[in-house]
Design a protein around this motif. Structure first.
Motif, PDB file in Angstrom:
ATOM      1  N   UNK A  95      -8.651  -1.823 -11.416  1.00  0.00           N
ATOM      2  CA  UNK A  95      -9.067  -2.370 -10.409  1.00  0.00           C
ATOM      3  C   UNK A  95      -7.716  -2.579  -8.959  1.00  0.00           C
ATOM      4  N   UNK A  96      -7.160  -2.384  -9.012  1.00  0.00           N
ATOM      5  CA  UNK A  96      -5.682  -2.977  -7.972  1.00  0.00           C
ATOM      6  C   UNK A  96      -4.401  -2.151  -7.570  1.00  0.00           C
ATOM      7  N   UNK A  97      -4.929  -0.798  -8.055  1.00  0.00           N
ATOM      8  CA  UNK A  97      -3.493   0.281  -7.687  1.00  0.00           C
ATOM      9  C   UNK A  97      -3.266   0.278  -6.247  1.00  0.00           C
ATOM     10  N   UNK A  98      -1.754   0.820  -6.839  1.00  0.00           N
ATOM     11  CA  UNK A  98      -0.826   0.240  -5.431  1.00  0.00           C
ATOM     12  C   UNK A  98      -0.506  -0.738  -5.283  1.00  0.00           C
ATOM     13  N   UNK A  99      -0.067  -1.634  -6.400  1.00  0.00           N
ATOM     14  CA  UNK A  99       0.272  -2.530  -6.076  1.00  0.00           C
ATOM     15  C   UNK A  99       1.735  -3.034  -6.059  1.00  0.00           C
ATOM     16  N   UNK A 100       1.923  -2.039  -6.977  1.00  0.00           N
ATOM     17  CA  UNK A 100       3.805  -1.897  -7.432  1.00  0.00           C
ATOM     18  C   UNK A 100       4.514  -1.144  -6.479  1.00  0.00           C
ATOM     19  N   UNK A 101       5.710  -1.383  -7.427  1.00  0.00           N
ATOM     20  CA  UNK A 101       6.776   0.012  -6.284  1.00  0.00           C
ATOM     21  C   UNK A 101       5.828   1.870  -6.427  1.00  0.00           C
ATOM     22  N   UNK A 102       5.920   2.306  -4.960  1.00  0.00           N
ATOM     23  CA  UNK A 102       4.809   3.641  -5.096  1.00  0.00           C
ATOM     24  C   UNK A 102       6.302   5.057  -6.092  1.00  0.00           C
ATOM     25  N   UNK A 103       5.556   5.820  -7.091  1.00  0.00           N
ATOM     26  CA  UNK A 103       6.128   7.047  -7.925  1.00  0.00           C
ATOM     27  C   UNK A 103       7.494   7.859  -6.245  1.00  0.00           C
ATOM     28  N   UNK A 104       8.464   8.315  -7.486  1.00  0.00           N
ATOM     29  CA  UNK A 104       9.208   8.706  -5.707  1.00  0.00           C
ATOM     30  C   UNK A 104       8.617  10.117  -5.458  1.00  0.00           C
ATOM     31  N   UNK A 105       7.561  10.703  -6.226  1.00  0.00           N
ATOM     32  CA  UNK A 105       8.127  12.287  -6.043  1.00  0.00           C
ATOM     33  C   UNK A 105       6.392  11.941  -5.435  1.00  0.00           C
ATOM     34  N   UNK A 106       5.469  12.198  -4.450  1.00  0.00           N
ATOM     35  CA  UNK A 106       4.254  13.520  -3.916  1.00  0.00           C
ATOM     36  C   UNK A 106       4.139  13.720  -5.574  1.00  0.00           C
ATOM     37  N   UNK A 107       2.603  13.126  -5.906  1.00  0.00           N
ATOM     38  CA  UNK A 107       1.461  13.589  -7.183  1.00  0.00           C
ATOM     39  C   UNK A 107       0.190  14.238  -6.420  1.00  0.00           C
ATOM     40  N   UNK A 108       0.003  14.514  -7.468  1.00  0.00           N
ATOM     41  CA  UNK A 108      -1.387  15.915  -6.775  1.00  0.00           C
ATOM     42  C   UNK A 108      -2.563  14.370  -6.763  1.00  0.00           C
ATOM     43  N   UNK A 109      -3.698  14.303  -5.713  1.00  0.00           N
ATOM     44  CA  UNK A 109      -4.792  13.765  -5.829  1.00  0.00           C
ATOM     45  C   UNK A 109      -5.264  13.051  -6.895  1.00  0.00           C
ATOM     46  N   UNK A 110      -4.905  13.553  -8.414  1.00  0.00           N
ATOM     47  CA  UNK A 110      -5.392  12.989  -9.406  1.00  0.00           C
ATOM     48  C   UNK A 110      -4.832  11.353  -9.448  1.00  0.00           C
ATOM     49  N   UNK A 111      -4.051  11.386  -9.534  1.00  0.00           N
ATOM     50  CA  UNK A 111      -2.568  10.008  -8.783  1.00  0.00           C
ATOM     51  C   UNK A 111      -2.980   9.587  -7.808  1.00  0.00           C
ATOM     52  N   UNK A 112      -4.032   9.737  -6.404  1.00  0.00           N
ATOM     53  CA  UNK A 112      -4.164   8.831  -5.242  1.00  0.00           C
ATOM     54  C   UNK A 112      -3.596   7.363  -5.794  1.00  0.00           C
ATOM     55  N   UNK A 113      -3.106   6.447  -5.377  1.00  0.00           N
ATOM     56  CA  UNK A 113      -3.352   5.030  -5.481  1.00  0.00           C
ATOM     57  C   UNK A 113      -2.288   4.668  -6.487  1.00  0.00           C
ATOM     58  N   UNK A 114      -1.833   5.395  -7.599  1.00  0.00           N
ATOM     59  CA  UNK A 114      -0.701   5.168  -8.373  1.00  0.00           C
ATOM     60  C   UNK A 114       0.486   5.310  -8.419  1.00  0.00           C
ATOM     61  N   UNK A 115       1.163   4.252  -8.710  1.00  0.00           N
ATOM     62  CA  UNK A 115       2.212   3.251  -8.427  1.00  0.00           C
ATOM     63  C   UNK A 115       2.814   4.158 -10.174  1.00  0.00           C
ATOM     64  N   UNK A 116       4.177   3.231 -10.254  1.00  0.00           N
ATOM     65  CA  UNK A 116       4.917   2.668 -11.355  1.00  0.00           C
ATOM     66  C   UNK A 116       4.396   2.363 -12.590  1.00  0.00           C
ATOM     67  N   UNK A 117       4.134   1.586 -12.195  1.00  0.00           N
ATOM     68  CA  UNK A 117       2.862   0.671 -12.875  1.00  0.00           C
ATOM     69  C   UNK A 117       1.465   0.894 -13.774  1.00  0.00           C
ATOM     70  N   UNK A 118       1.082   1.110 -12.786  1.00  0.00           N
ATOM     71  CA  UNK A 118      -0.133   2.780 -13.188  1.00  0.00           C
ATOM     72  C   UNK A 118      -0.049   3.805 -14.086  1.00  0.00           C
ATOM     73  N   UNK A 119       1.165   4.258 -13.584  1.00  0.00           N
ATOM     74  CA  UNK A 119       1.738   5.644 -14.507  1.00  0.00           C
ATOM     75  C   UNK A 119       2.004   5.279 -16.081  1.00  0.00           C
ATOM     76  N   UNK A 120       3.418   4.060 -15.416  1.00  0.00           N
ATOM     77  CA  UNK A 120       3.772   4.148 -17.218  1.00  0.00           C
ATOM     78  C   UNK A 120       1.687   3.014 -17.905  1.00  0.00           C
TER      79      UNK A 120
END
Length: 87
Positions: free
Chosen positions: A39-64
Motif C-alpha cells: 500500500x505504501x510504495x516508495x517510502x524507503x530508498x529509491x533504486x539506483x538505476x532506472x527500472x521498467x514501468x512494472x516497478x513504478x514506485x518500487x524502492x529497495x525495500x519493495x524489491x527485496x
C-alpha cells in the motif's frame, strides 16, 4: 540406520533451464502480487538505476520483499515439481 535416513530424503532435480524458468516465473508472480498488495510504495530508498514501468514506485525495500517472497514460492514450486517428477 543411515540408509533409512537417506531413503527419506526428497529427490530434487539438478539446476537446469526448466528450474530457472520456474524461479523466474515465481519472482515475476511475486512482483505482480507486491505491486497491488503493497500500500505504501516508495517510502524507503529509491533504486539506483532506472527500472521498467512494472516497478513504478518500487524502492529497495519493495524489491527485496517481493524477490524474497518470489524465492520462497519458487523454492516450494521447484521442490514440489521435482518430487512429483515433473521437473
Amino acid at each position: 540406520m543411515m540408509s533409512l535416513v537417506l531413503a527419506q530424503v526428497a529427490h530434487t532435480s539438478p539446476w537446469s533451464f526448466n528450474t530457472a524458468l520456474v524461479m523466474i516465473a515465481a519472482n515475476l508472480f511475486a512482483i505482480a502480487v507486491g505491486y497491488y498488495a503493497i500500500q505504501n510504495r516508495g517510502v524507503g530508498p529509491k533504486l539506483p538505476v532506472e527500472m521498467p514501468a512494472m516497478f513504478t514506485g518500487f524502492g529497495v525495500p519493495e524489491l527485496l520483499a517481493t524477490m524474497s517472497f518470489g524465492h520462497v514460492i519458487g523454492a516450494g514450486l521447484i521442490l514440489g515439481l521435482s518430487n512429483a517428477g515433473l521437473l
